[in-house]
Each structure stands twice: as C-alpha cells, then as structure tokens.
Design a protein around this motif. Structure first.
Motif, PDB file in Angstrom:
ATOM      1  N   LEU A  99       0.847  -1.200   0.000  1.00  0.00           N
ATOM      2  CA  LEU A  99       0.000   0.000   0.000  1.00  0.00           C
ATOM      3  C   LEU A  99       0.885   1.254   0.000  1.00  0.00           C
ATOM      4  N   ASN A 100       0.649   2.125  -0.968  1.00  0.00           N
ATOM      5  CA  ASN A 100       1.457   3.339  -1.056  1.00  0.00           C
ATOM      6  C   ASN A 100       0.612   4.469  -1.634  1.00  0.00           C
ATOM      7  N   GLU A 101       1.252   5.607  -1.859  1.00  0.00           N
ATOM      8  CA  GLU A 101       0.526   6.781  -2.374  1.00  0.00           C
ATOM      9  C   GLU A 101      -0.148   6.468  -3.705  1.00  0.00           C
ATOM     10  N   ASP A 102       0.525   5.707  -4.550  1.00  0.00           N
ATOM     11  CA  ASP A 102      -0.049   5.391  -5.867  1.00  0.00           C
ATOM     12  C   ASP A 102      -1.381   4.665  -5.720  1.00  0.00           C
ATOM     13  N   PHE A 103      -1.419   3.747  -4.753  1.00  0.00           N
ATOM     14  CA  PHE A 103      -2.654   2.991  -4.515  1.00  0.00           C
ATOM     15  C   PHE A 103      -3.769   3.958  -4.116  1.00  0.00           C
ATOM     16  N   ALA A 128     -12.086  18.350  -6.847  1.00  0.00           N
ATOM     17  CA  ALA A 128     -13.126  18.444  -5.808  1.00  0.00           C
ATOM     18  C   ALA A 128     -12.873  17.401  -4.711  1.00  0.00           C
ATOM     19  N   LEU A 129     -12.021  16.437  -5.012  1.00  0.00           N
ATOM     20  CA  LEU A 129     -11.746  15.365  -4.045  1.00  0.00           C
ATOM     21  C   LEU A 129     -10.419  15.598  -3.312  1.00  0.00           C
ATOM     22  N   ALA A 130      -9.873  16.801  -3.449  1.00  0.00           N
ATOM     23  CA  ALA A 130      -8.538  17.071  -2.872  1.00  0.00           C
ATOM     24  C   ALA A 130      -8.501  16.820  -1.365  1.00  0.00           C
ATOM     25  N   GLY A 131      -9.546  17.252  -0.652  1.00  0.00           N
ATOM     26  CA  GLY A 131      -9.581  17.059   0.801  1.00  0.00           C
ATOM     27  C   GLY A 131      -9.604  15.578   1.153  1.00  0.00           C
ATOM     28  N   TYR A 132     -10.444  14.845   0.423  1.00  0.00           N
ATOM     29  CA  TYR A 132     -10.555  13.408   0.678  1.00  0.00           C
ATOM     30  C   TYR A 132      -9.233  12.711   0.341  1.00  0.00           C
ATOM     31  N   GLU A 133      -8.646  13.149  -0.771  1.00  0.00           N
ATOM     32  CA  GLU A 133      -7.365  12.557  -1.179  1.00  0.00           C
ATOM     33  C   GLU A 133      -6.295  12.768  -0.110  1.00  0.00           C
ATOM     34  N   SER A 134      -6.247  13.953   0.462  1.00  0.00           N
ATOM     35  CA  SER A 134      -5.186  14.182   1.460  1.00  0.00           C
ATOM     36  C   SER A 134      -5.459  13.342   2.710  1.00  0.00           C
ATOM     37  N   GLY A 157      -2.857  10.653   3.859  1.00  0.00           N
ATOM     38  CA  GLY A 157      -2.393  10.780   5.250  1.00  0.00           C
ATOM     39  C   GLY A 157      -2.526   9.461   5.990  1.00  0.00           C
ATOM     40  N   ALA A 158      -3.643   8.772   5.731  1.00  0.00           N
ATOM     41  CA  ALA A 158      -3.870   7.473   6.396  1.00  0.00           C
ATOM     42  C   ALA A 158      -2.821   6.448   5.951  1.00  0.00           C
ATOM     43  N   ILE A 159      -2.398   6.565   4.707  1.00  0.00           N
ATOM     44  CA  ILE A 159      -1.383   5.629   4.192  1.00  0.00           C
ATOM     45  C   ILE A 159       0.010   6.026   4.716  1.00  0.00           C
ATOM     46  N   ASN A 160       0.337   7.297   4.559  1.00  0.00           N
ATOM     47  CA  ASN A 160       1.693   7.750   4.945  1.00  0.00           C
ATOM     48  C   ASN A 160       1.921   7.737   6.452  1.00  0.00           C
TER      49      ASN A 160
END
Ligand SMILES: Cc1cc2nc3c(=O)[nH]c(=O)nc-3n(C[C@H](O)[C@H](O)[C@H](O)COP(=O)(O)O)c2cc1C
Length: 209
Positions: free
Chosen positions: A85-89, A107-113, A117-120
């Motif tokens: 699991l990484n950022e690409d995933f 529009a999904l920028a907040g969700y993406e971060s 964040g959960a991955i990193n």
C-alpha cells in the motif's frame, strides 16, 4: 427464513460433498456480495482469489495441514491483503471515485489528502495489518451471503500463509494470503452439521450501556 435463521443453519463445514458444485450464478452472487463489503476509507486493500483447479488445490491442502475441505469443497476463496500500500494505490482509488461519481478530481482534494495521510501515517507493517483487517470484514460478508444462498462454508486460518503465497504467486502481486474459506455443500454424513451451536451466553457477550 431470516438472516438469523440462516446463520443458525450454517456451521463451519468439515466434510463437503465433492460431487456438488455451486452453480455459476450463485457463486457470482456471493462474490458480488463480497465486493460490496465495506472497507476503511473504501480502499478495499485486499483481493479475492477463487481457486477451483484440482492440482492447485491439492498443493493448497498440503499447505493447510491436510484439511480435506480444501479439495472436497466446490471452490476455495482466498482473501489476500495488499502488502505494498502506497501513495499510488491511494491516488488510483481517488481516480476511481472521480470517474464513478463523475466529479472533478480537484473536488476530491480534501478526501485525497485524508487517504494519503492514512497511508503515509502508517509503517509498512501497520499498513499490512490494516489491510488484513479489511479482509476479515469481507470474510464476514462471505459467510453471511453464502448462508443466505444455502451454500456451506468453512472459514479457515489454519494454513501456512507463506506457502499459499508461493503456490498462488501472491508475493509478486504484492499480496499476502490472510484468511480463506472453502465453499460448497455439506456432505450428508458430516457429523458436525448435527452439533448444537456454541456461543457465549448473551448476558456475557453483550454490553448495553
Ligand atoms: C477466522 C476463522 C478461522 C477458522 N479456521 C478454521 C480452520 O482452519 N479449520 C476449521 O476446520 N475451522 C476453522 N474455523 C471455524 C471455527 O472453528 C468455527 O467457525 C467456530 O468454531 C464456530 O462454529 P460455527 O462456525 O460452526 O458456528 C475458523 C473460523 C474463523 C472465523
């Protein structure tokens, strides 16, 4: 029959009737239910492998301490956690959300971060454990969906994950076998089908606050 009736009917099947195969549409229905299992952030960080091939199953049986369900059931379902699991995933997942929901990626920028964040924020080991937990949720859905369809299952942890990974080529796919279920129809003479269901007493099991 209600879902509770069906869950009372089901049991961890020890002896399958090897002459009975699950009809293709029924198997598809059960697998569709598995695909609809919820997962943390919606990442579905595991994959579902269905094995029918007799030769492969003979090898898996050996790697599962000889448990006969592996070769006698109609299929074996392997729930395998993602190990890489990484950022690409995470980004690929956001791409999918944008496509399926027809929204701009920005529009999904907040969700993406939040996803990244959960991955990193997890170590590689924590990421794998996290993914494995999701596989267990899928197991619960699999057990329930099969029972609804009058299909028998034996959920199983009694197997050597390293050997399963090798036999199924999972390591190179970035996966690790986490939990499995043999799926099919009980043999008429499986003595376990007659045994009373044992669960902790309700007053000991539930805490109402
Ligand atoms: C995660 C998990 C792993 C299990 N592993 C095995 C296994 O390797 N072999 C087996 O025969 N049963 C296995 N079982 C079956 C349990 O022993 C069984 O579900 C439990 O005793 C409750 O009985 P019931 O499912 O018949 O109601 C497993 C069940 C779960 C949920």
């Amino acid at each position: 029959m209600t879902l509770v009736d069906k869950l009372n009917w089901r049991y961890a099947t020890k002896k399958f009737d090897s002459t009975k195969k699950i009809a293709a549409d029924k198997l598809r229905y059960i697998l569709d239910a598995v695909q609809l299992a919820p997962s943390s952030l919606g990442l579905q960080h595991y994959r579902t492998i269905v094995v029918e091939d007799a030769e492969v199953r003979a090898k898996l049986r050996e790697a599962a301490y000889g448990q006969s369900q592996i070769t006698e059931a109609s299929q074996v379902v392997i729930l395998a956690a993602e190990t890489g699991l990484n950022e690409d995933f995470g980004k690929k997942y956001i791409d999918n959300v944008a496509t399926v929901r027809g929204v701009q990626r920005e529009a999904l920028a907040g969700y993406e971060s939040m996803v990244l964040g959960a991955i990193n924020g997890r170590t590689p080991e924590q990421l794998t454990v996290w993914a494995q937990k999701q596989a267990y949720i899928a197991l619960g859905v699999l057990v329930s969906a099969a029972a609804e369809q009058d299909v028998d299952i034996c959920p199983m942890e009694g197997f050597d994950a390293d050997k399963f990974n090798e036999i199924l080529g999972l390591t190179e796919k970035g996966l690790t076998a986490t939990v499995i279920a043999t799926i099919g129809y009980r043999a008429a003479d499986d003595p376990f089908s007659q045994q009373a269901k044992v669960r902790r007493p309700k007053d000991e099991f539930f805490i109402h606050i």
